[in-house]
Design an enzyme around this catalytic site. Structure first.
Site, mmCIF file in Angstrom:
data_model
loop_
_atom_site.group_PDB
_atom_site.id
_atom_site.type_symbol
_atom_site.label_atom_id
_atom_site.label_comp_id
_atom_site.label_asym_id
_atom_site.label_seq_id
_atom_site.Cartn_x
_atom_site.Cartn_y
_atom_site.Cartn_z
ATOM 1 N N SER A 14 0.816 -1.218 0.000
ATOM 2 C CA SER A 14 0.000 0.000 0.000
ATOM 3 C C SER A 14 0.848 1.265 0.000
ATOM 4 O O SER A 14 1.942 1.327 0.576
ATOM 5 C CB SER A 14 -0.922 0.013 1.221
ATOM 6 O OG SER A 14 -1.840 -1.051 1.162
ATOM 7 N N GLU A 74 -3.282 -15.881 0.826
ATOM 8 C CA GLU A 74 -3.567 -15.385 2.176
ATOM 9 C C GLU A 74 -5.060 -15.334 2.433
ATOM 10 O O GLU A 74 -5.527 -15.700 3.508
ATOM 11 C CB GLU A 74 -2.960 -13.998 2.377
ATOM 12 C CG GLU A 74 -3.197 -13.484 3.788
ATOM 13 C CD GLU A 74 -2.437 -12.206 4.099
ATOM 14 O OE1 GLU A 74 -2.302 -11.888 5.287
ATOM 15 O OE2 GLU A 74 -1.990 -11.533 3.167
#
Length: 676
Positions: free
Chosen positions: A414, A528
């Site tokens: 991010s 994930e």
């Protein structure tokens, strides 16, 4: 069978037939055997009523005197097309009534705007009594509720599928309405709910057929969860249809009526919640049932439990627990101890030193670690990416130290202008001779203290589409030019803003192909998401057991929170929702065992479990009151502030690894085939 009848809006009296079979099949002779013979031959059609045993007192009852029955029974399904009625008199006696006999009056009843129920009035009608063993009718009632729930599920799913097809075809404002995010998210919510209902119904039925006593717990959970979930889906289905679904000639209203009638019958969720709370909140209750994870999974569960008792208990754990939360996210010594057992590589291929354990064994490990309140370990996502995309040299260099518990890798994804829209990232990597030179900023990085950063950077500024110009790198966090500025999160953890100023790394630190980082990145994230939903719901299940302990504890006056009917209602609802979350986790494990969990199913588990974690936190505070709001290390804090901190932490799971809004779009487009 009942689910298919629900899909077809078929009024055939199969629900009654199933109950008659269950009730009489253990009786080998006499009237019961004759009834079954005629039923199976098709010469008799038998309606069924629980009479006074129905948790809904409005159903009515009958009285028996000298071989004759009197009374009124309401909501008798399909009685108008049946030849006989079997009705419960008390806990161990059924009465058989010929519906064409004198003293029997049958009148059709309209409910939810639909016909199909009948009112049966008996006035000195002749009956034959059939004795049953004690307890048979209690289980029969639960079987009846489970069957009705299955029929409601079939009806709700059929209407949902019609609405999904309609969203693809119906055009407004020049495009299919299924392209609008509001419709996509509405239908994604519907699919999540329907999958939860399907899984818990199937699980309860499987346990029933296997002879497990846990079937009753899961059947009650199914009724509790499905009652709300299916009615919400039914309402939202009609919202998606708009006016066309409001016409009674459309198929959808048939299913709307079926869903509501079947979910309120036999006491609905209210009665199921009472039974569920009675089971979970009695002093000798074992709590939520332990799942059968197969011989290998069950054995590993016991092995890990024993290891934790020896290595993560007593003074060592007490010292760890005294630390503030920010210091409890990771314990390097513990990670190395786990590394010595080889458990960091549970699911890894033996080619890389792993144990090649099944998904169920990995769940056994995760569950036991959560119950033991052990700190996090490993770098599963990054290790998976290295095994999938790394060079042999990278695999030899990085995987062994991850496996030994000696190295943690953070995820540098991010940026200030690239959160959910990760393809908009600006951090650059430019080749300069034998090095890549990295410049940019990453934010919200949680494992900023790790040895390495798994970093996404742009290697082609002109690439169209933008994600085609991204590459993936491994950056040592002690490299020159890396500046870390930690910040405290609202849940007392930490993340960091990390600045990369002319950071030089060797060419061999590129993972995958140049401009091929999107494949590496999304592959790692998909891996994930397949795990994270299960990890979250295991946290909730453990926290539920802690909450249950507090709810059952008696105060100085001898009373307990579990005496409060509102608390019992909330605990039953939580238990049902947790079981659905655990079954979504198990479903992902089943899919993974046969290949790879599709991203949309990983997303379903992640969305459901993360939002359940929020609801659990809110409910725990409602139940426990102000003392539960006291934070860690404050005098009088309940469980060192566990519950309020869990609520603050829950927000992270909803937002991270792709926000739930992004996940809902993925579910709608991948699982439901709606347009991008």
């Amino acid at each position: 069978m009942l689910a298919e009848l629900g899909r077809a809006a078929c009024p055939a009296p199969m629900w009654s037939a199933a109950l008659v079979n269950f009730a009489l099949s253990t009786l080998q002779s006499g009237v019961a055997a004759d009834v079954l013979k005629e039923l199976h031959a098709g010469s008799a059609r038998v309606a069924f009523s629980f009479g006074s045993l129905d948790p809904d007192s409005g159903t009515g009852s009958i009285r028996i005197k000298e071989g004759r029955a009197a009374g009124l029974l309401r909501f008798v399904e399909a009685a108008g097309s049946c030849t006989q009625l079997l009705v419960a008199v008390d806990q161990s006696v059924l009465a058989l009534v010929a519906l064409d006999a004198a003293g029997v009056d049958i009148a059709p009843t309209r409910a939810m705007g639909a016909w199909g129920f009948y009112e049966v009035r008996l006035s000195s009608a002749p009956v034959t009594l059939i004795a049953l063993e004690d307890g048979v009718l209690d289980d029969l009632l639960l079987r009846g509720k489970l069957a009705l729930t299955a029929r409601a599920h079939g009806a709700a799913r059929r209407a949902f599928e019609l609405a999904t097809d309609y969203a693809r075809e119906r055009h407004q404002f020049g495009q299919p309405i299924g392209r609008f995010q509001a419709i996509q998210h509405k239908l994604a919510n519907g699919l999540i709910a329907l999958e939860g209902v399907r899984l818990i119904l199937d699980h309860a039925a499987m346990l029933h057929d296997q002879g497990s006593s846990d079937w009753r717990h899961f059947a009650n959970c199914a009724v509790v969860f499905a009652t709300d979930a299916l009615r919400r889906v039914s309402l939202e289905t009609h919202h998606a249809f708009g006016a066309i679904g409001y016409a009674d000639e459309h198929e959808a209203p048939l299913h709307f009526k079926r869903v509501h009638l079947d979910t309120i019958a036999l006491g609905g969720s209210r009665h199921a919640k009472r039974l569920l709370a009675s089971f979970l909140l009695q002093p000798e209750s074992p709590g939520l049932p332990e799942y059968d994870l197969g011989p290998a999974g069950n054995a590993l569960r016991g092995q890990v439990r024993g290891w934790l008792e020896q290595n993560w208990s007593g003074d060592r754990k007490a010292e760890f627990d005294r630390k503030p939360f920010a210091k409890r996210e990771f314990d390097a010594d513990f990670a190395r101890d786990i590394g010595k057992m080889g458990w960091i590589g549970l699911g890894w291929s033996s080619e890389f030193g792993g144990q090649e354990r099944s998904p169920l064994e990995q769940i056994a490990f995760m569950e036991t670690m959560e119950r033991g309140e052990a700190p996090r370990i490993g770098a599963a996502i990054q290790a998976n990416a290295l095994m999938m995309f790394g060079t042999p040299e990278q695999q030899r260099k990085y995987l062994p130290e991850i496996l030994r518990g000696e190295a943690m890798h953070g995820m540098g994804y991010s940026e200030p202008q690239a959160g959910s829209d990760l393809a908009a990232l600006r951090t650059s990597a430019v080749r300069d001779g034998d090095h890549w030179v990295i410049n940019g900023q990453k934010i919200w990085t949680t494992t900023w203290w790790g040895k390495y950063m798994f970093l996404a950077a742009r290697t082609d500024k002109e690439a169209k589409p933008p994600h085609a110009g991204i590459s993936m790198f491994i950056v040592p966090m002690d490299a020159e030019g890396v500046t870390i500025r930690p910040a405290t999160t609202m849940y007392d953890g930490s993340f960091a803003n990390i600045f990369y100023d002319n950071v030089r790394i060797p060419l061999e630190n590129l993972v995958g192909d140049v401009n091929g980082g999107w494949k590496v990145l999304t592959g790692a994230l998909a891996f994930e998401r397949g795990l994270v939903g299960g990890g979250i719901v295991l946290k909730i299940a453990h926290a539920f057991e802690q909450l249950r302990r507090h709810v059952m504890a008696k105060g100085a006056d001898g009373s307990a929170l579990s005496d409060d009917p509102i608390v019992r209602d909330k605990m039953a609802t939580l238990a049902a929702e947790i079981e659905v979350g655990r079954l979504l986790m198990m479903h992902c494990a089943d899919l993974a065992a046969n290949g790879v969990t599709p991203p949309e199913y990983g997303a379903i588990s992640k969305v459901y479990s993360s939002e359940l974690m929020e609801r659990f936190g809110e409910t725990a505070l409602d139940i426990l009151g102000m003392r539960a709001a006291l934070s860690e290390q404050m005098p009088g804090a309940i469980d060192n502030g566990r519950f309020e901190q869990n609520l603050r932490h829950s927000l992270m799971w909803v937002i991270s690894i792709g926000t739930n809004e992004i996940q809902r779009s993925l579910i709608a487009q991948r699982a439901l085939g709606l347009p991008r």
